[in-house]
Enzyme design. Structure first.
Site, PDB file in Angstrom:
ATOM      1  N   ASP A  19       5.077   0.925   1.219  1.00  0.00           N
ATOM      2  CA  ASP A  19       4.611   2.210   1.732  1.00  0.00           C
ATOM      3  C   ASP A  19       3.663   2.894   0.752  1.00  0.00           C
ATOM      4  O   ASP A  19       2.746   3.595   1.156  1.00  0.00           O
ATOM      5  CB  ASP A  19       5.823   3.109   2.012  1.00  0.00           C
ATOM      6  CG  ASP A  19       5.539   4.176   3.053  1.00  0.00           C
ATOM      7  OD1 ASP A  19       4.463   4.121   3.677  1.00  0.00           O
ATOM      8  OD2 ASP A  19       6.385   5.057   3.243  1.00  0.00           O
ATOM      9  N   CYS A 243       0.014  10.035   3.406  1.00  0.00           N
ATOM     10  CA  CYS A 243       0.038   9.905   4.854  1.00  0.00           C
ATOM     11  C   CYS A 243      -1.356  10.175   5.395  1.00  0.00           C
ATOM     12  O   CYS A 243      -1.894  11.264   5.198  1.00  0.00           O
ATOM     13  CB  CYS A 243       1.037  10.901   5.465  1.00  0.00           C
ATOM     14  SG  CYS A 243       1.044  10.847   7.265  1.00  0.00           S
TER      15      CYS A 243
END
Length: 307
Positions: A19, A243
């Site tokens: 991630d 993000c």
């Protein structure tokens, strides 16, 4: 919202290698990824999310997934989950001898449609054969739910919607469901209310927290989750990641910050802070940047690591 005793031990899932790195524009060498995973294993994490078997067209940074899995030093007692979006990804993970996979769905219809081009119902239907194949091969499946505390397209997300998706993932066979605040807008009160709602359908012992720190609330949300009985959290070395759907997002809560919080509460997580800091120094040196972790910066100023 009755008070709960804090857990004596917490399981940390280090997600930096997957991630944290997947949105990096400059390609990170396979050698660097392998060494980072090995360093994080040695730091004491119960699980290190190693990579993702997605199409290189969509995530070119992780095109070396099979090579990474072939080269990491698998430490006994440590899990190395990999993200699997579909059956093709599962086949790749199986060939790479993955011991655990992770499946993603969203709690927001808009997010689901814009990012994986299908509804929530359709995403769960697509996941079903992956769960079935994993069960047939004795591979554990972890479920991720995106946008549990806010969506970049819809704003507020219903806790009941999150609860229903979590219940369906559990019914498919997920041993654990990680609740992801993808854009980092959650607050402690909303986090606690969300967990209480989801725990009506899925035992809190099978829930994990995955908090992005866009608004600086991730640690507060971890603490609120601890009070609700959650004892598993995802975190990212040096605060790596970001993000792409939220301007200014700083990525997952930094592992160093979570470990410091847990140590201050007397909660065992098995992670050695010095070894974790060394892993952070290593990957930040490769990326050419400073840590997002407040704790890492403070400790570097107070007690620099030996070269």
């Amino acid at each position: 919202m009755a008070a709960s005793a804090l857990p004596a031990r917490v399981r940390l899932v280090e997600v930096g290698p997957r991630d944290g790195l997947q949105n990096e524009k400059a390609m990170v060498a396979t050698d660097v990824k392998v060494r980072l995973i090995d360093m994080l294993s040695d730091a004491g994490f119960a699980a290190v999310e190693a990579t993702s078997f997605v199409s290189p067209k969509w995530v070119p940074q992780l095109a070396d997934a099979a090579e990474v899995m072939a080269r990491i030093r698998r430490k006994p007692g440590v899990a190395y989950p990999v993200l699997v979006p579909n059956m093709k990804g599962f086949d790749g993970a199986l060939a790479a001898r993955a011991d655990e996979i992770a499946v993603f769905v969203a709690a927001s219809e808009s997010f689901s449609r814009r990012n994986i081009n299908c509804s929530i119902d359709e995403s769960l239907e697509r996941a079903a054969p992956v769960f079935a194949a994993a069960k047939a091969h004795g591979i554990r499946v972890r479920g991720y739910i995106s946008c549990v505390l806010g969506c970049p397209y819809e704003g507020e997300v219903s806790a009941l919607a999150v609860r229903d998706v979590a219940a369906r993932l559990t019914a498919l066979g997920a041993y654990e469901v990680s609740l992801g605040d993808t854009i980092g807008t959650g607050t402690a009160g909303k986090t606690r209310a969300l967990i209480d709602a989801v725990a009506e359908a899925v035992p809190v012992q099978r829930l994990a927290g995955h908090f992005h720190d866009t608004y600086g609330q991730a640690l507060a949300n971890v603490y609120a989750s601890l009070g609700a009985g959650v004892a598993t959290f995802d975190c990212s070395v040096a605060g790596l990641g970001g993000c792409p759907y939220a301007k200014g997002a700083t990525g997952n809560v930094a592992s160093e910050d979570v470990v410091y919080l847990l140590q201050g509460l007397g909660i065992d997580c098995g992670v050695d802070m010095t070894a974790l800091r060394r892993a952070g120094h290593f990957i930040l040196g490769a990326l050419g940047r400073e840590p997002a972790s407040r704790v890492a910066r403070a400790l570097d100023a107070k007690a620099p690591l030996d070269a």
